[in-house]
Design a protein around this motif. Sequence first.
Motif, PDB file in Angstrom:
ATOM      1  N   ASP A 144       0.371  -7.028   0.318  1.00 42.21           N
ATOM      2  CA  ASP A 144       0.131  -6.187  -0.759  1.00 42.21           C
ATOM      3  C   ASP A 144      -1.365  -6.365  -1.459  1.00 42.21           C
ATOM      4  O   ASP A 144      -2.155  -5.431  -1.251  1.00 42.21           O
ATOM      5  CB  ASP A 144       0.965  -6.407  -2.020  1.00 42.21           C
ATOM      6  CG  ASP A 144       2.616  -5.839  -1.758  1.00 42.21           C
ATOM      7  OD1 ASP A 144       2.522  -5.095  -0.942  1.00 42.21           O
ATOM      8  OD2 ASP A 144       3.234  -6.393  -2.479  1.00 42.21           O
ATOM      9  N   TRP A 145      -1.688  -7.713  -0.994  1.00 43.17           N
ATOM     10  CA  TRP A 145      -3.193  -8.059  -1.415  1.00 43.17           C
ATOM     11  C   TRP A 145      -4.279  -7.464  -0.298  1.00 43.17           C
ATOM     12  O   TRP A 145      -5.007  -6.796  -0.668  1.00 43.17           O
ATOM     13  CB  TRP A 145      -3.172  -9.753  -1.373  1.00 43.17           C
ATOM     14  CG  TRP A 145      -4.795 -10.080  -1.396  1.00 43.17           C
ATOM     15  CD1 TRP A 145      -5.513 -10.206  -2.515  1.00 43.17           C
ATOM     16  CD2 TRP A 145      -5.526 -10.309  -0.475  1.00 43.17           C
ATOM     17  NE1 TRP A 145      -6.746 -10.421  -2.213  1.00 43.17           N
ATOM     18  CE2 TRP A 145      -6.977 -10.608  -0.822  1.00 43.17           C
ATOM     19  CE3 TRP A 145      -5.472 -10.298   1.058  1.00 43.17           C
ATOM     20  CZ2 TRP A 145      -8.146 -11.049  -0.224  1.00 43.17           C
ATOM     21  CZ3 TRP A 145      -6.431 -10.597   1.766  1.00 43.17           C
ATOM     22  CH2 TRP A 145      -7.842 -10.900   1.177  1.00 43.17           C
TER      23      TRP A 145
ATOM     24  N   LYS B 140      -3.861  -4.932   1.731  1.00 47.02           N
ATOM     25  CA  LYS B 140      -3.801  -3.351   1.159  1.00 47.02           C
ATOM     26  C   LYS B 140      -4.793  -3.070   0.124  1.00 47.02           C
ATOM     27  O   LYS B 140      -5.615  -2.041   0.345  1.00 47.02           O
ATOM     28  CB  LYS B 140      -2.540  -2.752   1.013  1.00 47.02           C
ATOM     29  CG  LYS B 140      -1.673  -2.553   2.181  1.00 47.02           C
ATOM     30  CD  LYS B 140      -0.267  -1.939   1.793  1.00 47.02           C
ATOM     31  CE  LYS B 140       0.847  -2.057   2.844  1.00 47.02           C
ATOM     32  NZ  LYS B 140       2.122  -1.511   2.370  1.00 47.02           N
ATOM     33  N   GLU B 141      -4.764  -3.742  -0.800  1.00 49.23           N
ATOM     34  CA  GLU B 141      -5.375  -3.536  -2.039  1.00 49.23           C
ATOM     35  C   GLU B 141      -7.130  -3.977  -1.717  1.00 49.23           C
ATOM     36  O   GLU B 141      -7.912  -3.002  -2.227  1.00 49.23           O
ATOM     37  CB  GLU B 141      -4.728  -4.107  -3.398  1.00 49.23           C
ATOM     38  CG  GLU B 141      -5.579  -3.943  -4.732  1.00 49.23           C
ATOM     39  CD  GLU B 141      -5.008  -4.637  -5.946  1.00 49.23           C
ATOM     40  OE1 GLU B 141      -5.730  -5.212  -6.650  1.00 49.23           O
ATOM     41  OE2 GLU B 141      -3.868  -4.725  -5.842  1.00 49.23           O
ATOM     42  N   LYS B 142      -7.159  -4.995  -1.143  1.00 48.69           N
ATOM     43  CA  LYS B 142      -8.764  -5.565  -0.925  1.00 48.69           C
ATOM     44  C   LYS B 142      -9.334  -4.685  -0.127  1.00 48.69           C
ATOM     45  O   LYS B 142     -10.490  -4.397  -0.502  1.00 48.69           O
ATOM     46  CB  LYS B 142      -8.523  -7.056  -0.651  1.00 48.69           C
ATOM     47  CG  LYS B 142      -9.714  -7.614  -0.437  1.00 48.69           C
ATOM     48  CD  LYS B 142     -10.107  -7.937  -1.725  1.00 48.69           C
ATOM     49  CE  LYS B 142     -11.431  -8.767  -1.514  1.00 48.69           C
ATOM     50  NZ  LYS B 142     -12.415  -8.615  -2.963  1.00 48.69           N
TER      51      LYS B 142
ATOM     52  N   GLU C  81      -8.184  -1.629   1.168  1.00 49.36           N
ATOM     53  CA  GLU C  81      -7.793  -0.082   1.146  1.00 49.36           C
ATOM     54  C   GLU C  81      -7.148   0.579   2.381  1.00 49.36           C
ATOM     55  O   GLU C  81      -7.021   1.691   2.759  1.00 49.36           O
ATOM     56  CB  GLU C  81      -9.048   0.552   0.700  1.00 49.36           C
ATOM     57  CG  GLU C  81      -9.488   0.276  -0.547  1.00 49.36           C
ATOM     58  CD  GLU C  81     -10.836   1.078  -1.117  1.00 49.36           C
ATOM     59  OE1 GLU C  81     -11.567   1.531  -0.169  1.00 49.36           O
ATOM     60  OE2 GLU C  81     -11.185   0.883  -2.301  1.00 49.36           O
TER      61      GLU C  81
ATOM     62  N   THR D 147      -4.735  -0.902   6.253  1.00 56.05           N
ATOM     63  CA  THR D 147      -3.996  -1.966   6.968  1.00 56.05           C
ATOM     64  C   THR D 147      -4.795  -1.770   8.461  1.00 56.05           C
ATOM     65  O   THR D 147      -4.392  -2.466   9.432  1.00 56.05           O
ATOM     66  CB  THR D 147      -2.800  -2.155   7.234  1.00 56.05           C
ATOM     67  OG1 THR D 147      -2.036  -0.908   7.734  1.00 56.05           O
ATOM     68  CG2 THR D 147      -2.018  -2.547   5.819  1.00 56.05           C
TER      69      THR D 147
END
Length: 130
Positions: free
Chosen positions: A70-71, A73-75, A77, A79
Amino acid sequence: MLKLALEDEEKEKTDLIKALNGLCGGLGSSEKVCGILTGGIAVIGLYAGKGEPREYYGENFQPMLSEYIDWFKEKFESTECRDIIGIQKITDENGNINYPVKCGDVLLKSYEKIQQIICKYGYEFGNRDD
């Protein structure tokens, strides 16, 4: 990722590092799933994964994986390697993988996050039983 973790433990596992070489360049240089993401998952596995058929995963294994994914993907944007480094080709004219500077930045940020997650869930980073 795994090489850094093993260096922090002052261990050398050449065969393991060779086995994971195919993660670079997004799963076999396909520019798909980032090798830093999958490498981080492997590091979490060193601490909370299972190694024997009758062994169980650490109780926090799945939450650790979920938090890291999750981190990530967020960091970043995505994978996907091609999305993260922003180019379509990561090989030179001879087919050799070139490592853009951005890979190093992603690696360092991800490695810090892996260390935080491992410590948060009660493991002592750099000190584990084999």
